[in-house]
Design an enzyme around this catalytic site. Structure first.
Site, mmCIF file in Angstrom:
data_model
loop_
_atom_site.group_PDB
_atom_site.id
_atom_site.type_symbol
_atom_site.label_atom_id
_atom_site.label_comp_id
_atom_site.label_asym_id
_atom_site.label_seq_id
_atom_site.Cartn_x
_atom_site.Cartn_y
_atom_site.Cartn_z
ATOM 1 N N ASP A 20 0.880 -1.119 0.024
ATOM 2 C CA ASP A 20 -0.091 -0.055 -0.043
ATOM 3 C C ASP A 20 0.903 1.100 -0.114
ATOM 4 O O ASP A 20 1.693 1.477 0.843
ATOM 5 C CB ASP A 20 -0.956 0.110 1.254
ATOM 6 N N THR A 75 -2.871 5.742 -4.447
ATOM 7 C CA THR A 75 -1.789 6.519 -3.998
ATOM 8 C C THR A 75 -0.597 6.310 -4.736
ATOM 9 O O THR A 75 0.249 7.178 -4.913
ATOM 10 C CB THR A 75 -1.605 6.186 -2.432
ATOM 11 N N THR A 76 -0.091 4.923 -5.034
ATOM 12 C CA THR A 76 0.953 4.491 -5.800
ATOM 13 C C THR A 76 1.004 5.187 -7.058
ATOM 14 O O THR A 76 2.048 5.888 -7.699
ATOM 15 C CB THR A 76 1.195 3.090 -5.937
ATOM 16 N N ASP A 87 -9.037 0.731 1.428
ATOM 17 C CA ASP A 87 -8.949 1.304 0.114
ATOM 18 C C ASP A 87 -10.324 1.083 -0.722
ATOM 19 O O ASP A 87 -10.942 1.800 -1.506
ATOM 20 C CB ASP A 87 -8.018 0.489 -0.497
#
Length: 561
Positions: free
Chosen positions: A61, A94-95, A386
């Site tokens: 994550d 997010t990545t 998520d």
């Protein structure tokens, strides 16, 4: 002054300016992006984060990795803020946001070397980002709020490549049920979906409780374990004898007087319990303490009571049972009570919890997550959080995009066409933006062990032919229709990633002077009385400004990246 040198900064000050400052900041941003890049996609790898105390977190994550890393470089911390903003706004992607930021910086560095001014780059990037959002809006797919199947696909896509993937079909169903249950006229607050983690069993034994699980047990052994058709009272005041508001001292000269005091205290506690009995309460949740004698009387009346309940649990109980929180027992009425079909104390992996279930309209629910080890359960929880976020934003916006790098490929092609209409040197920045967006499908291919060039060529040829929903299947290496395969994600995940990445890249590119300041006071408000460093400031001499030394060992990770 004559020929005396003018000293502005102290000898201990650090200052980097011009292209050196830009290059240093870009390198810092790229290093952060590279740290999480291998986690992207269904075949992304995990990272092991080890603290100085020996605590271990295994995750892929993005926001968890970046928030746990011990990053000191101020520009690198700006990239971490991108991930945190993405997590707060949409819960996923997010990545993607961080990788895009790093690639925008890399493409910008090439143009800076060609003497393109940073302000020109910033303007071009902003124009490209606006056009990118327009392209994404045009290609978005409408989703009906009652389309449970698509919502489950969205939840499953967010879990793909994470610890929850082995049971993603079950978990995606539970997530959609949980989010739709807590929808009300004020919108969707996923804080009303509580998550209880249990070590033991397998992930596919996880379940959804339509109600609330309180991490407490009965206050007295003689209280019932189980109450059916329960009338629930919620108190935020203590069931104890009230102390005097002023310090008082009473001299007792006779044992009878002492007994009188004790009898009077017991009588007060008995009256409190009688008030609950009179209004018909069967179960009591108290946010504060319950006196031992009050516990005894409650047990005598067959009332199940819990003390020291968390404020968040009291709020969820009020939502799910319909009870009103009472501050003064003297004012309690039957209308203040809520209803639950059953309230029971049960054992979960050796811990006693109170289950409040079978409520009329569960506006607060609880997900029980199981797993073989603590690390597994923690990673499943991150995947579930998520998924809750993406289902929420899908219900709010009603628009999704295909996954597998499909929107990025469409963006890249669309922005190259748009660049031709942009005049001046900004055109080069728009083209650089289009090239940078390709990093997502390229990384998906690399992480899946595929040839990135072949994959990009196949994707572009399909999109040139008008197949806008085709993306890369990381498992087979083929270019397939992502919408048909059920690989979809919310529109807002992509638009927020574009916005955050662009803003962070522009902010870093516009910095041409890095000065190690003392204690920065007043932050952005100019208020010198504040005394604290501003958000994102660099206290302590901006440790690690010398090259990338400030990244250190990335929080004791010991090179295990």
């Amino acid at each position: 002054m004559g020929n005396q040198p003018l000293i502005v900064l102290s000898d201990d000050s650090q200052r980097t300016s011009g292209k050196d400052a830009q290059s240093m900041n870009i390198t810092a941003g790229q290093a952060v992006a590279e740290a999480v890049r291998t986690t992207l996609g269904p075949k992304g790898m995990d990272k092991m984060l080890v603290s100085d105390a020996g605590d271990v977190v295994v995750t892929n994550d993005g926001v968890t990795i970046l928030s746990e890393m011990d990053i000191e470089h101020p520009a690198a911390n700006m990239i971490v803020e991108v991930a945190e903003t993405q997590e707060d706004e949409v819960g996923d992607g997010t990545t993607t946001a961080v990788v895009e930021t790093g690639e925008l910086l890399e493409k910008a560095e090439d143009l800076l070397d060609q003497d393109i001014h940073a302000t020109t780059l910033a303007q071009g990037y902003r124009e490209a980002a606006e056009e990118a959002k327009n392209i994404l809006e045009e290609t978005a797919i409408e989703v009906d709020e009652n389309d449970t199947e698509t919502l489950e696909h969205i939840a499953a896509t967010a879990m793909t490549g994470k610890g929850a993937e082995s049971a993603r079909d079950l978990l995606s169903e539970l997530v959609v049920e949980a989010v739709t249950a807590v929808v009300d006229e004020d919108g969707i607050d996923t804080d009303n979906v509580s998550i209880e983690k249990t070590v033991g069993g397998s992930v596919d034994e996880s379940e959804l409780v339509e109600g609330v699980i309180v991490d407490k047990e009965r206050v007295h052994d003689n209280m019932p374990y189980f109450v059916e058709d329960a009338n629930v009272a919620l108190l935020d005041s203590a069931m104890e004898v009230k102390e005097t508001e002023i310090d008082a001292e009473v001299n007792v000269t006779d044992p009878d007087q002492l007994q009188q005091f004790m009898d009077q205290e017991e009588e007060q506690l008995k009256e409190m319990v009688d008030q609950l009995v009179d209004v018909g309460a069967d179960v009591v949740f108290c946010q504060q303490g319950i006196d031992d004698m009050a516990q005894h009387y409650l047990a005598q009346e067959g009332i199940l009571a819990v003390r020291r309940a968390k404020s968040s649990d009291i709020t969820r109980l009020a939502r799910s049972t319909g009870a009103r929180v009472v501050s003064n027992l003297d004012d309690i009425t039957a209308e203040d009570l809520g209803y639950a079909g059953n309230v029971a104390e049960r054992d979960i992996a050796g811990d006693q919890r109170i289950f409040v279930e079978d409520v009329e309209d569960a506006k607060a629910v609880t997900l029980i997550l199981r797993g073989g080890t603590e690390h597994v359960v923690d990673e499943v929880e991150r995947a579930i959080e998520d998924s809750l976020g993406v289902v929420r934003v899908t219900l709010e916006d009603g628009k999704v995009l295909p996954g597998g790098g499909a929107p990025e490929t469409e963006l890249s092609l669309g922005l190259r066409d748009y660049a031709d209409s942009v005049g001046g040197r900004e055109q080069l920045a728009v083209e650089a933006f289009a090239d940078a967006i390709d990093i997502i499908p390229r990384t998906l291919a690399e992480n899946a062990g595929l040839d990135p060039i072949d994959s990009l060529v196949d994707l572009r040829s399909q999109h040139d032919a008008g197949n806008t929903t085709t993306g890369l299947d990381a498992y087979t290496g083929e270019v397939v229709d992502m919408e048909a395969d059920g690989v979809v994600e919310p529109l807002r995940v992509k638009t927020q990633a574009i916005e955050s990445a662009t803003e962070a890249a522009v902010m870093i590119l516009r910095i041409d002077d890095v000065i190690a300041a003392g204690d920065l006071k007043g932050g952005q408000t100019g208020d010198d009385d504040d005394g604290g460093p501003p958000a994102g400031g660099a206290p302590g001499g901006m440790g690690g400004m010398g090259g990338m030394g400030g990244m250190g060992g990335m929080g004791g990770m010991g090179g295990m990246m």
